[in-house]
Design an enzyme around this catalytic site. Structure first.
Site, PDB file in Angstrom:
ATOM      1  N   ASP A 124      -1.337  23.609  91.514  1.00 57.32           N
ATOM      2  CA  ASP A 124      -0.463  23.357  90.372  1.00 57.32           C
ATOM      3  C   ASP A 124       0.806  22.625  90.819  1.00 57.32           C
ATOM      4  OD1 ASP A 124       0.424  23.540  87.767  1.00 57.32           O
ATOM      5  OD2 ASP A 124       0.210  25.712  87.615  1.00 57.32           O
ATOM      6  N   ASP A 150      -2.302  22.459  79.087  1.00 59.83           N
ATOM      7  CA  ASP A 150      -2.050  23.869  78.791  1.00 59.83           C
ATOM      8  C   ASP A 150      -2.324  24.173  77.321  1.00 59.83           C
ATOM      9  OD1 ASP A 150      -1.395  24.668  81.295  1.00 59.83           O
ATOM     10  OD2 ASP A 150       0.774  24.573  81.021  1.00 59.83           O
TER      11      ASP A 150
HETATM   12  C1  DGJ Z   1       0.903  25.922  84.589  1.00 60.94           C
HETATM   13  C2  DGJ Z   1      -0.576  25.787  84.453  1.00 60.94           C
HETATM   14  O1  DGJ Z   1      -0.903  24.678  83.668  1.00 60.94           O
HETATM   15  C3  DGJ Z   1      -1.155  27.071  83.877  1.00 60.94           C
HETATM   16  O2  DGJ Z   1      -2.522  26.932  83.675  1.00 60.94           O
HETATM   17  C4  DGJ Z   1      -0.846  28.191  84.830  1.00 60.94           C
HETATM   18  O3  DGJ Z   1      -1.521  28.000  86.035  1.00 60.94           O
HETATM   19  C5  DGJ Z   1       0.657  28.300  85.062  1.00 60.94           C
HETATM   20  N1  DGJ Z   1       1.204  27.027  85.461  1.00 60.94           N
HETATM   21  C6  DGJ Z   1       0.976  29.338  86.092  1.00 60.94           C
HETATM   22  O4  DGJ Z   1       2.285  29.382  86.404  1.00 60.94           O
END
Ligand code: DGJ
Length: 726
Positions: A476, A546
């Site tokens: 991430d 997301d």
């Molecule tokens: C952002 C990501 O897009 C989410 O899926 C998740 O992993 C969060 N970060 C976790 O902090």
């Protein structure tokens, strides 16, 4: 031979399966002659079509007023050298001025490609060839190589370059574009994909090109949610199946600049590269530096062919060959528990994943250091012993005993100020001396241009993941770069920090791939903030957004597939709140890519679990049609209330229609009542394995009625047909 050089008229011809690209050498300059259809192409050399004379256009030789760099269609152009359009290369020389001008010296036609140090690029195959042209700028003492790599079967040609400093002192590259293309005429539209966090690529915008400069960029140190690096330039009337379309994309994950500029003489210049705002590279004497690769494709018949060319290119030349193994259906902990995870919850979660027929459980954020919320712990990559008492290995052992594989979340490039790492090494952050650092999601960015940071991360992960059988990493990246500076680099090298940062990131990705060869990597940047070809080259798939709302996702996925294949598009079904209609809809939207689930299935009614079990089983019957098949769009959610498309792999056709009920962003309205599968075999009979309906290929080609949708009041619904030849 894909690449040839005709000595008699100094003409280079680069051919792919269906396209031709041509330019000639005139007075040491490379003059663009043609990019388009191969069949029937009429290429006129400079001698045959020298162009017209324009007042106020500078020329190099007294009397040769017709040969001005300002008015010729050029392959590459240089600042201050008589071309007043936007230029591709600007180098500040030892004398302190930035006038740049390179002349042809020689060329080589190479088998395969030239690798770009520490930056991902397209993988060559047996038919790949590269044209390597050497040019020299006597005044600055620099040597330039322009590379053209031909990926024959997918109709893609790439452009990249290197500069070597032979001046005896320092020079500074102040602007650098990988690709420059001068197209005839102005009568084009520009298509770009802008967005925001959770709305990546959702503004599928179309803008007329005019006599001026259109620039699309990221200045964020990441490709970004806000603007993707893909763009297309097409006929004003081009649609899915008609019109000339030129598609472009950048194989890079940092800041970039895309430019489309209509010039006063009626031509259009297209450029893609590192730009000049976030890139400024001091090159020492004897050093060589490369810019990243940019790719282009041409379609004589609309956007559909452009997308399929780019999908084939990504699948065959970008995505690691290993990633093509069947992608797992995962159950991810983030939207189920956010930071509230511990060993027992995660083991139960894994059992539920196994019970629903899924392949893998992913432990997302919250397993390490003091990371019980997003304000602490990033950078401290050791397991939280309050949550996983015996450590990672025994816990993962328990997970595996439930019958699923195991994946884990990491965010290597970041640090919370409230962390052991930051307390020990505040100098390891991206920052400028004497200037406050901005927060974003309560975190700072680590200086990945500093090898000590990379070494620290390698050591930490080696220690923490020793003897832990990890099958998947979710990598991430949750903020962008502000106050771009490095305490590690010299003052003269500060302008190259972002470029070196990306090289550091890529090297750590490679280290993960080599150290954990059996694990796959899913790339994520707060969803799809680094949804680019370079990330796709070093991971197996990308978390698209997301946002898992079915309607928004329909738009996001539709736009993403303009440039990128379904095989990398990670799509999860999020909480349906026990509503079977919502579960069905989210599933039908998610099967546009790589299916996964992301909600608390532990407290889900049995009927939901039964349905998930059925979905996963069904997905397995047609997942290869999605990841390996050819993709055809039928109705755009930006132009109508319905998003419709199909995938075809040999005898199998997976057809989808999603009612988005007026959620279109642009309001370009069209009605869609029939779905025509024009590539069906007219002589064959197909059975829809979902409903049992039997149709002839001819009927499919003429189009089947969408029929009535049955929205649940929210106005959204979806239909899916899986036709198999009988
Ligand atoms: C952002 C990501 O897009 C989410 O899926 C998740 O992993 C969060 N970060 C976790 O902090």
């Amino acid at each position: 031979m894909p690449i040839t050089f005709q000595k008699e008229n100094s003409l280079f011809r680069l051919t792919t399966k269906n396209t031709l690209y041509a330019f000639d050498i005139v007075k040491g300059k490379l003059i663009h002659r043609y990019y388009g259809k191969k069949a029937g192409a009429q290429v006129k050399t400079f001698a045959e079509e020298p162009g017209q004379v324009w007042s106020f256009a500078p020329y190099a030789t007294e009397g040769e007023v017709y040969f001005s760099l300002d008015t010729q269609p050029l392959e590459y152009s240089y600042f201050g050298s008589g071309d007043f359009r936007t230029t591709a290369l600007r180098i500040r020389n030892g004398a302190g001025n930035s006038v740049t001008g390179f002349d042809y010296v020689s060329h080589k036609i190479r088998k395969g490609r030239v690798e770009i140090p520490a930056i991902p690029c397209g993988r060559a195959d047996d038919r790949t060839q590269t044209l390597d042209i050497t040019l020299r700028d006597a005044a600055s003492g620099c040597e330039l190589h322009l590379y053209y790599t031909v990926f024959y079967d997918c109709d893609v040609i790439s452009r990249y370059a290197s500069v070597t400093n032979r001046s005896g002192g320092d020079v500074v590259i102040e602007k650098w574009m990988s690709l420059a293309l001068d197209l005839p005429g102005h009568n084009y539209d520009l298509i770009s994909l802008a967005g925001a966090h959770a709305y990546e690529r959702i503004y599928n915008e179309r803008t007329p090109v005019f006599r001026g400069n259109l620039s699309m960029h990221s200045r964020r140190g990441a490709t970004s949610h806000q603007m993707n690096s893909f763009m297309a330039v097409c006929d004003r009337k081009a649609d899915e199946n008609h019109g000339d379309v030129y598609g472009f994309n950048f194989v890079y994950s940092g800041s970039f600049l895309n430019e489309v500029e209509g010039d006063p003489t009626g031509k259009t210049r297209v450029q893609m590269g590192l730009g000049d705002e976030n890139f400024n590279y001091r090159l020492k004497d004897g050093e060589t530096v490369f810019c990243p690769e940019a790719v282009m494709t041409y379609s004589p018949k609309g956007l559909g062919i452009m997308s399929r060319n780019f999908h084939r290119f990504a699948n065959d030349h970008i995505v690691p060959a290993k990633a093509k193994e069947r992608r797992p259906v995962v159950l991810n902990s983030w939207e189920a528990f956010y930071f509230n995870i511990n060993e027992d919850v995660m083991v139960d979660f894994a059992s539920a994943a196994a019970d629903c027929g899924m392949d893998m459980v992913i432990m997302d954020d919250g397993w390490f250091g003091a990371r019980v919320h997003d304000r602490a712990g990033l950078g401290d990559w050791y397991v939280n012993k309050n949550r996983f008492k015996e450590g990672l290995a025994p816990y993962v052992d328990r997970v595996k005993k439930t019958g699923v594989k195991f994946g884990i979340w990491v965010e290597p490039e970041m640090v919370n100020p409230d962390s052991d790492l930051f307390r020990a090494h505040p100098e390891w952050c991206i920052r400028c001396p004497e200037r406050p650092m901005s927060y974003s999601r309560s975190q700072y960015v680590l200086d990945m241009a500093n090898p000590a940071v990379i070494e620290y991360l390698k050591e930490m992960f080696t220690e923490t993941f020793r003897d832990v059988p990890i099958d998947y990493f979710k990598w991430d990246m949750n903020r962008h770069i502000s106050e771009p500076g490095s305490l590690y680099l010299d003052a003269e090298d500060q302008g190259s920090m972002e470029y070196r940062y990306m090289q550091g990131v890529y090297s750590l990705f490679r280290w993960f791939m080599e150290t954990y060869p059996d694990a796959m990597i899913e790339n994520c940047s707060g969803g799809g903030g680094r949804y680019d070809l370079a990330m796709m080259a070093i991971s197996s798939q990308i978390w698209t957004s997301d946002n898992t709302n079915a309607r928004d996702r329909t738009l996001i996925q539709y736009s993403s597939m303009l440039a990128y294949p379904a095989s990398v598009m990670s799509c999860h079904v999020s909480n349906p709140h026990g509503d079977m209609h919502e579960l069905d809809l989210k599933y039908k939207v998610a099967v546009n890519g790589v299916l996964g689930y992301e909600f608390n299935v532990l407290d889900t009614p049995d009927e939901v679990k039964d349905e998930i079990r059925r979905q996963v089983k069904e997905y397995r019957t047609f997942d290869l049609v999605i990841t390996d098949g050819e993709y055809y769009r039928l109705s755009s959610p930006y132009e109508s209330d319905i998003s419709a498309y199909y995938f075809q792999l040999g005898d199998q056709i997976l057809l989808s229609a999603i009612l988005t009920n007026g959620h279109a962003v642009t309001g370009r309205k069209k009605e869609c009542k029939k779905l025509a599968v024009r590539t069906a075999d007219p002589a064959a009979t197909y059975r829809d394995t979902r409903s049992g309906m039997v149709v002839t290929g001819d009927e499919l080609r003429r189009g089947i009625e969408i029929g009535a949708f049955s929205p649940d009041g929210s106005g959204w619904d979806a239909k899916l047909w899986y036709f198999v030849k009988e």
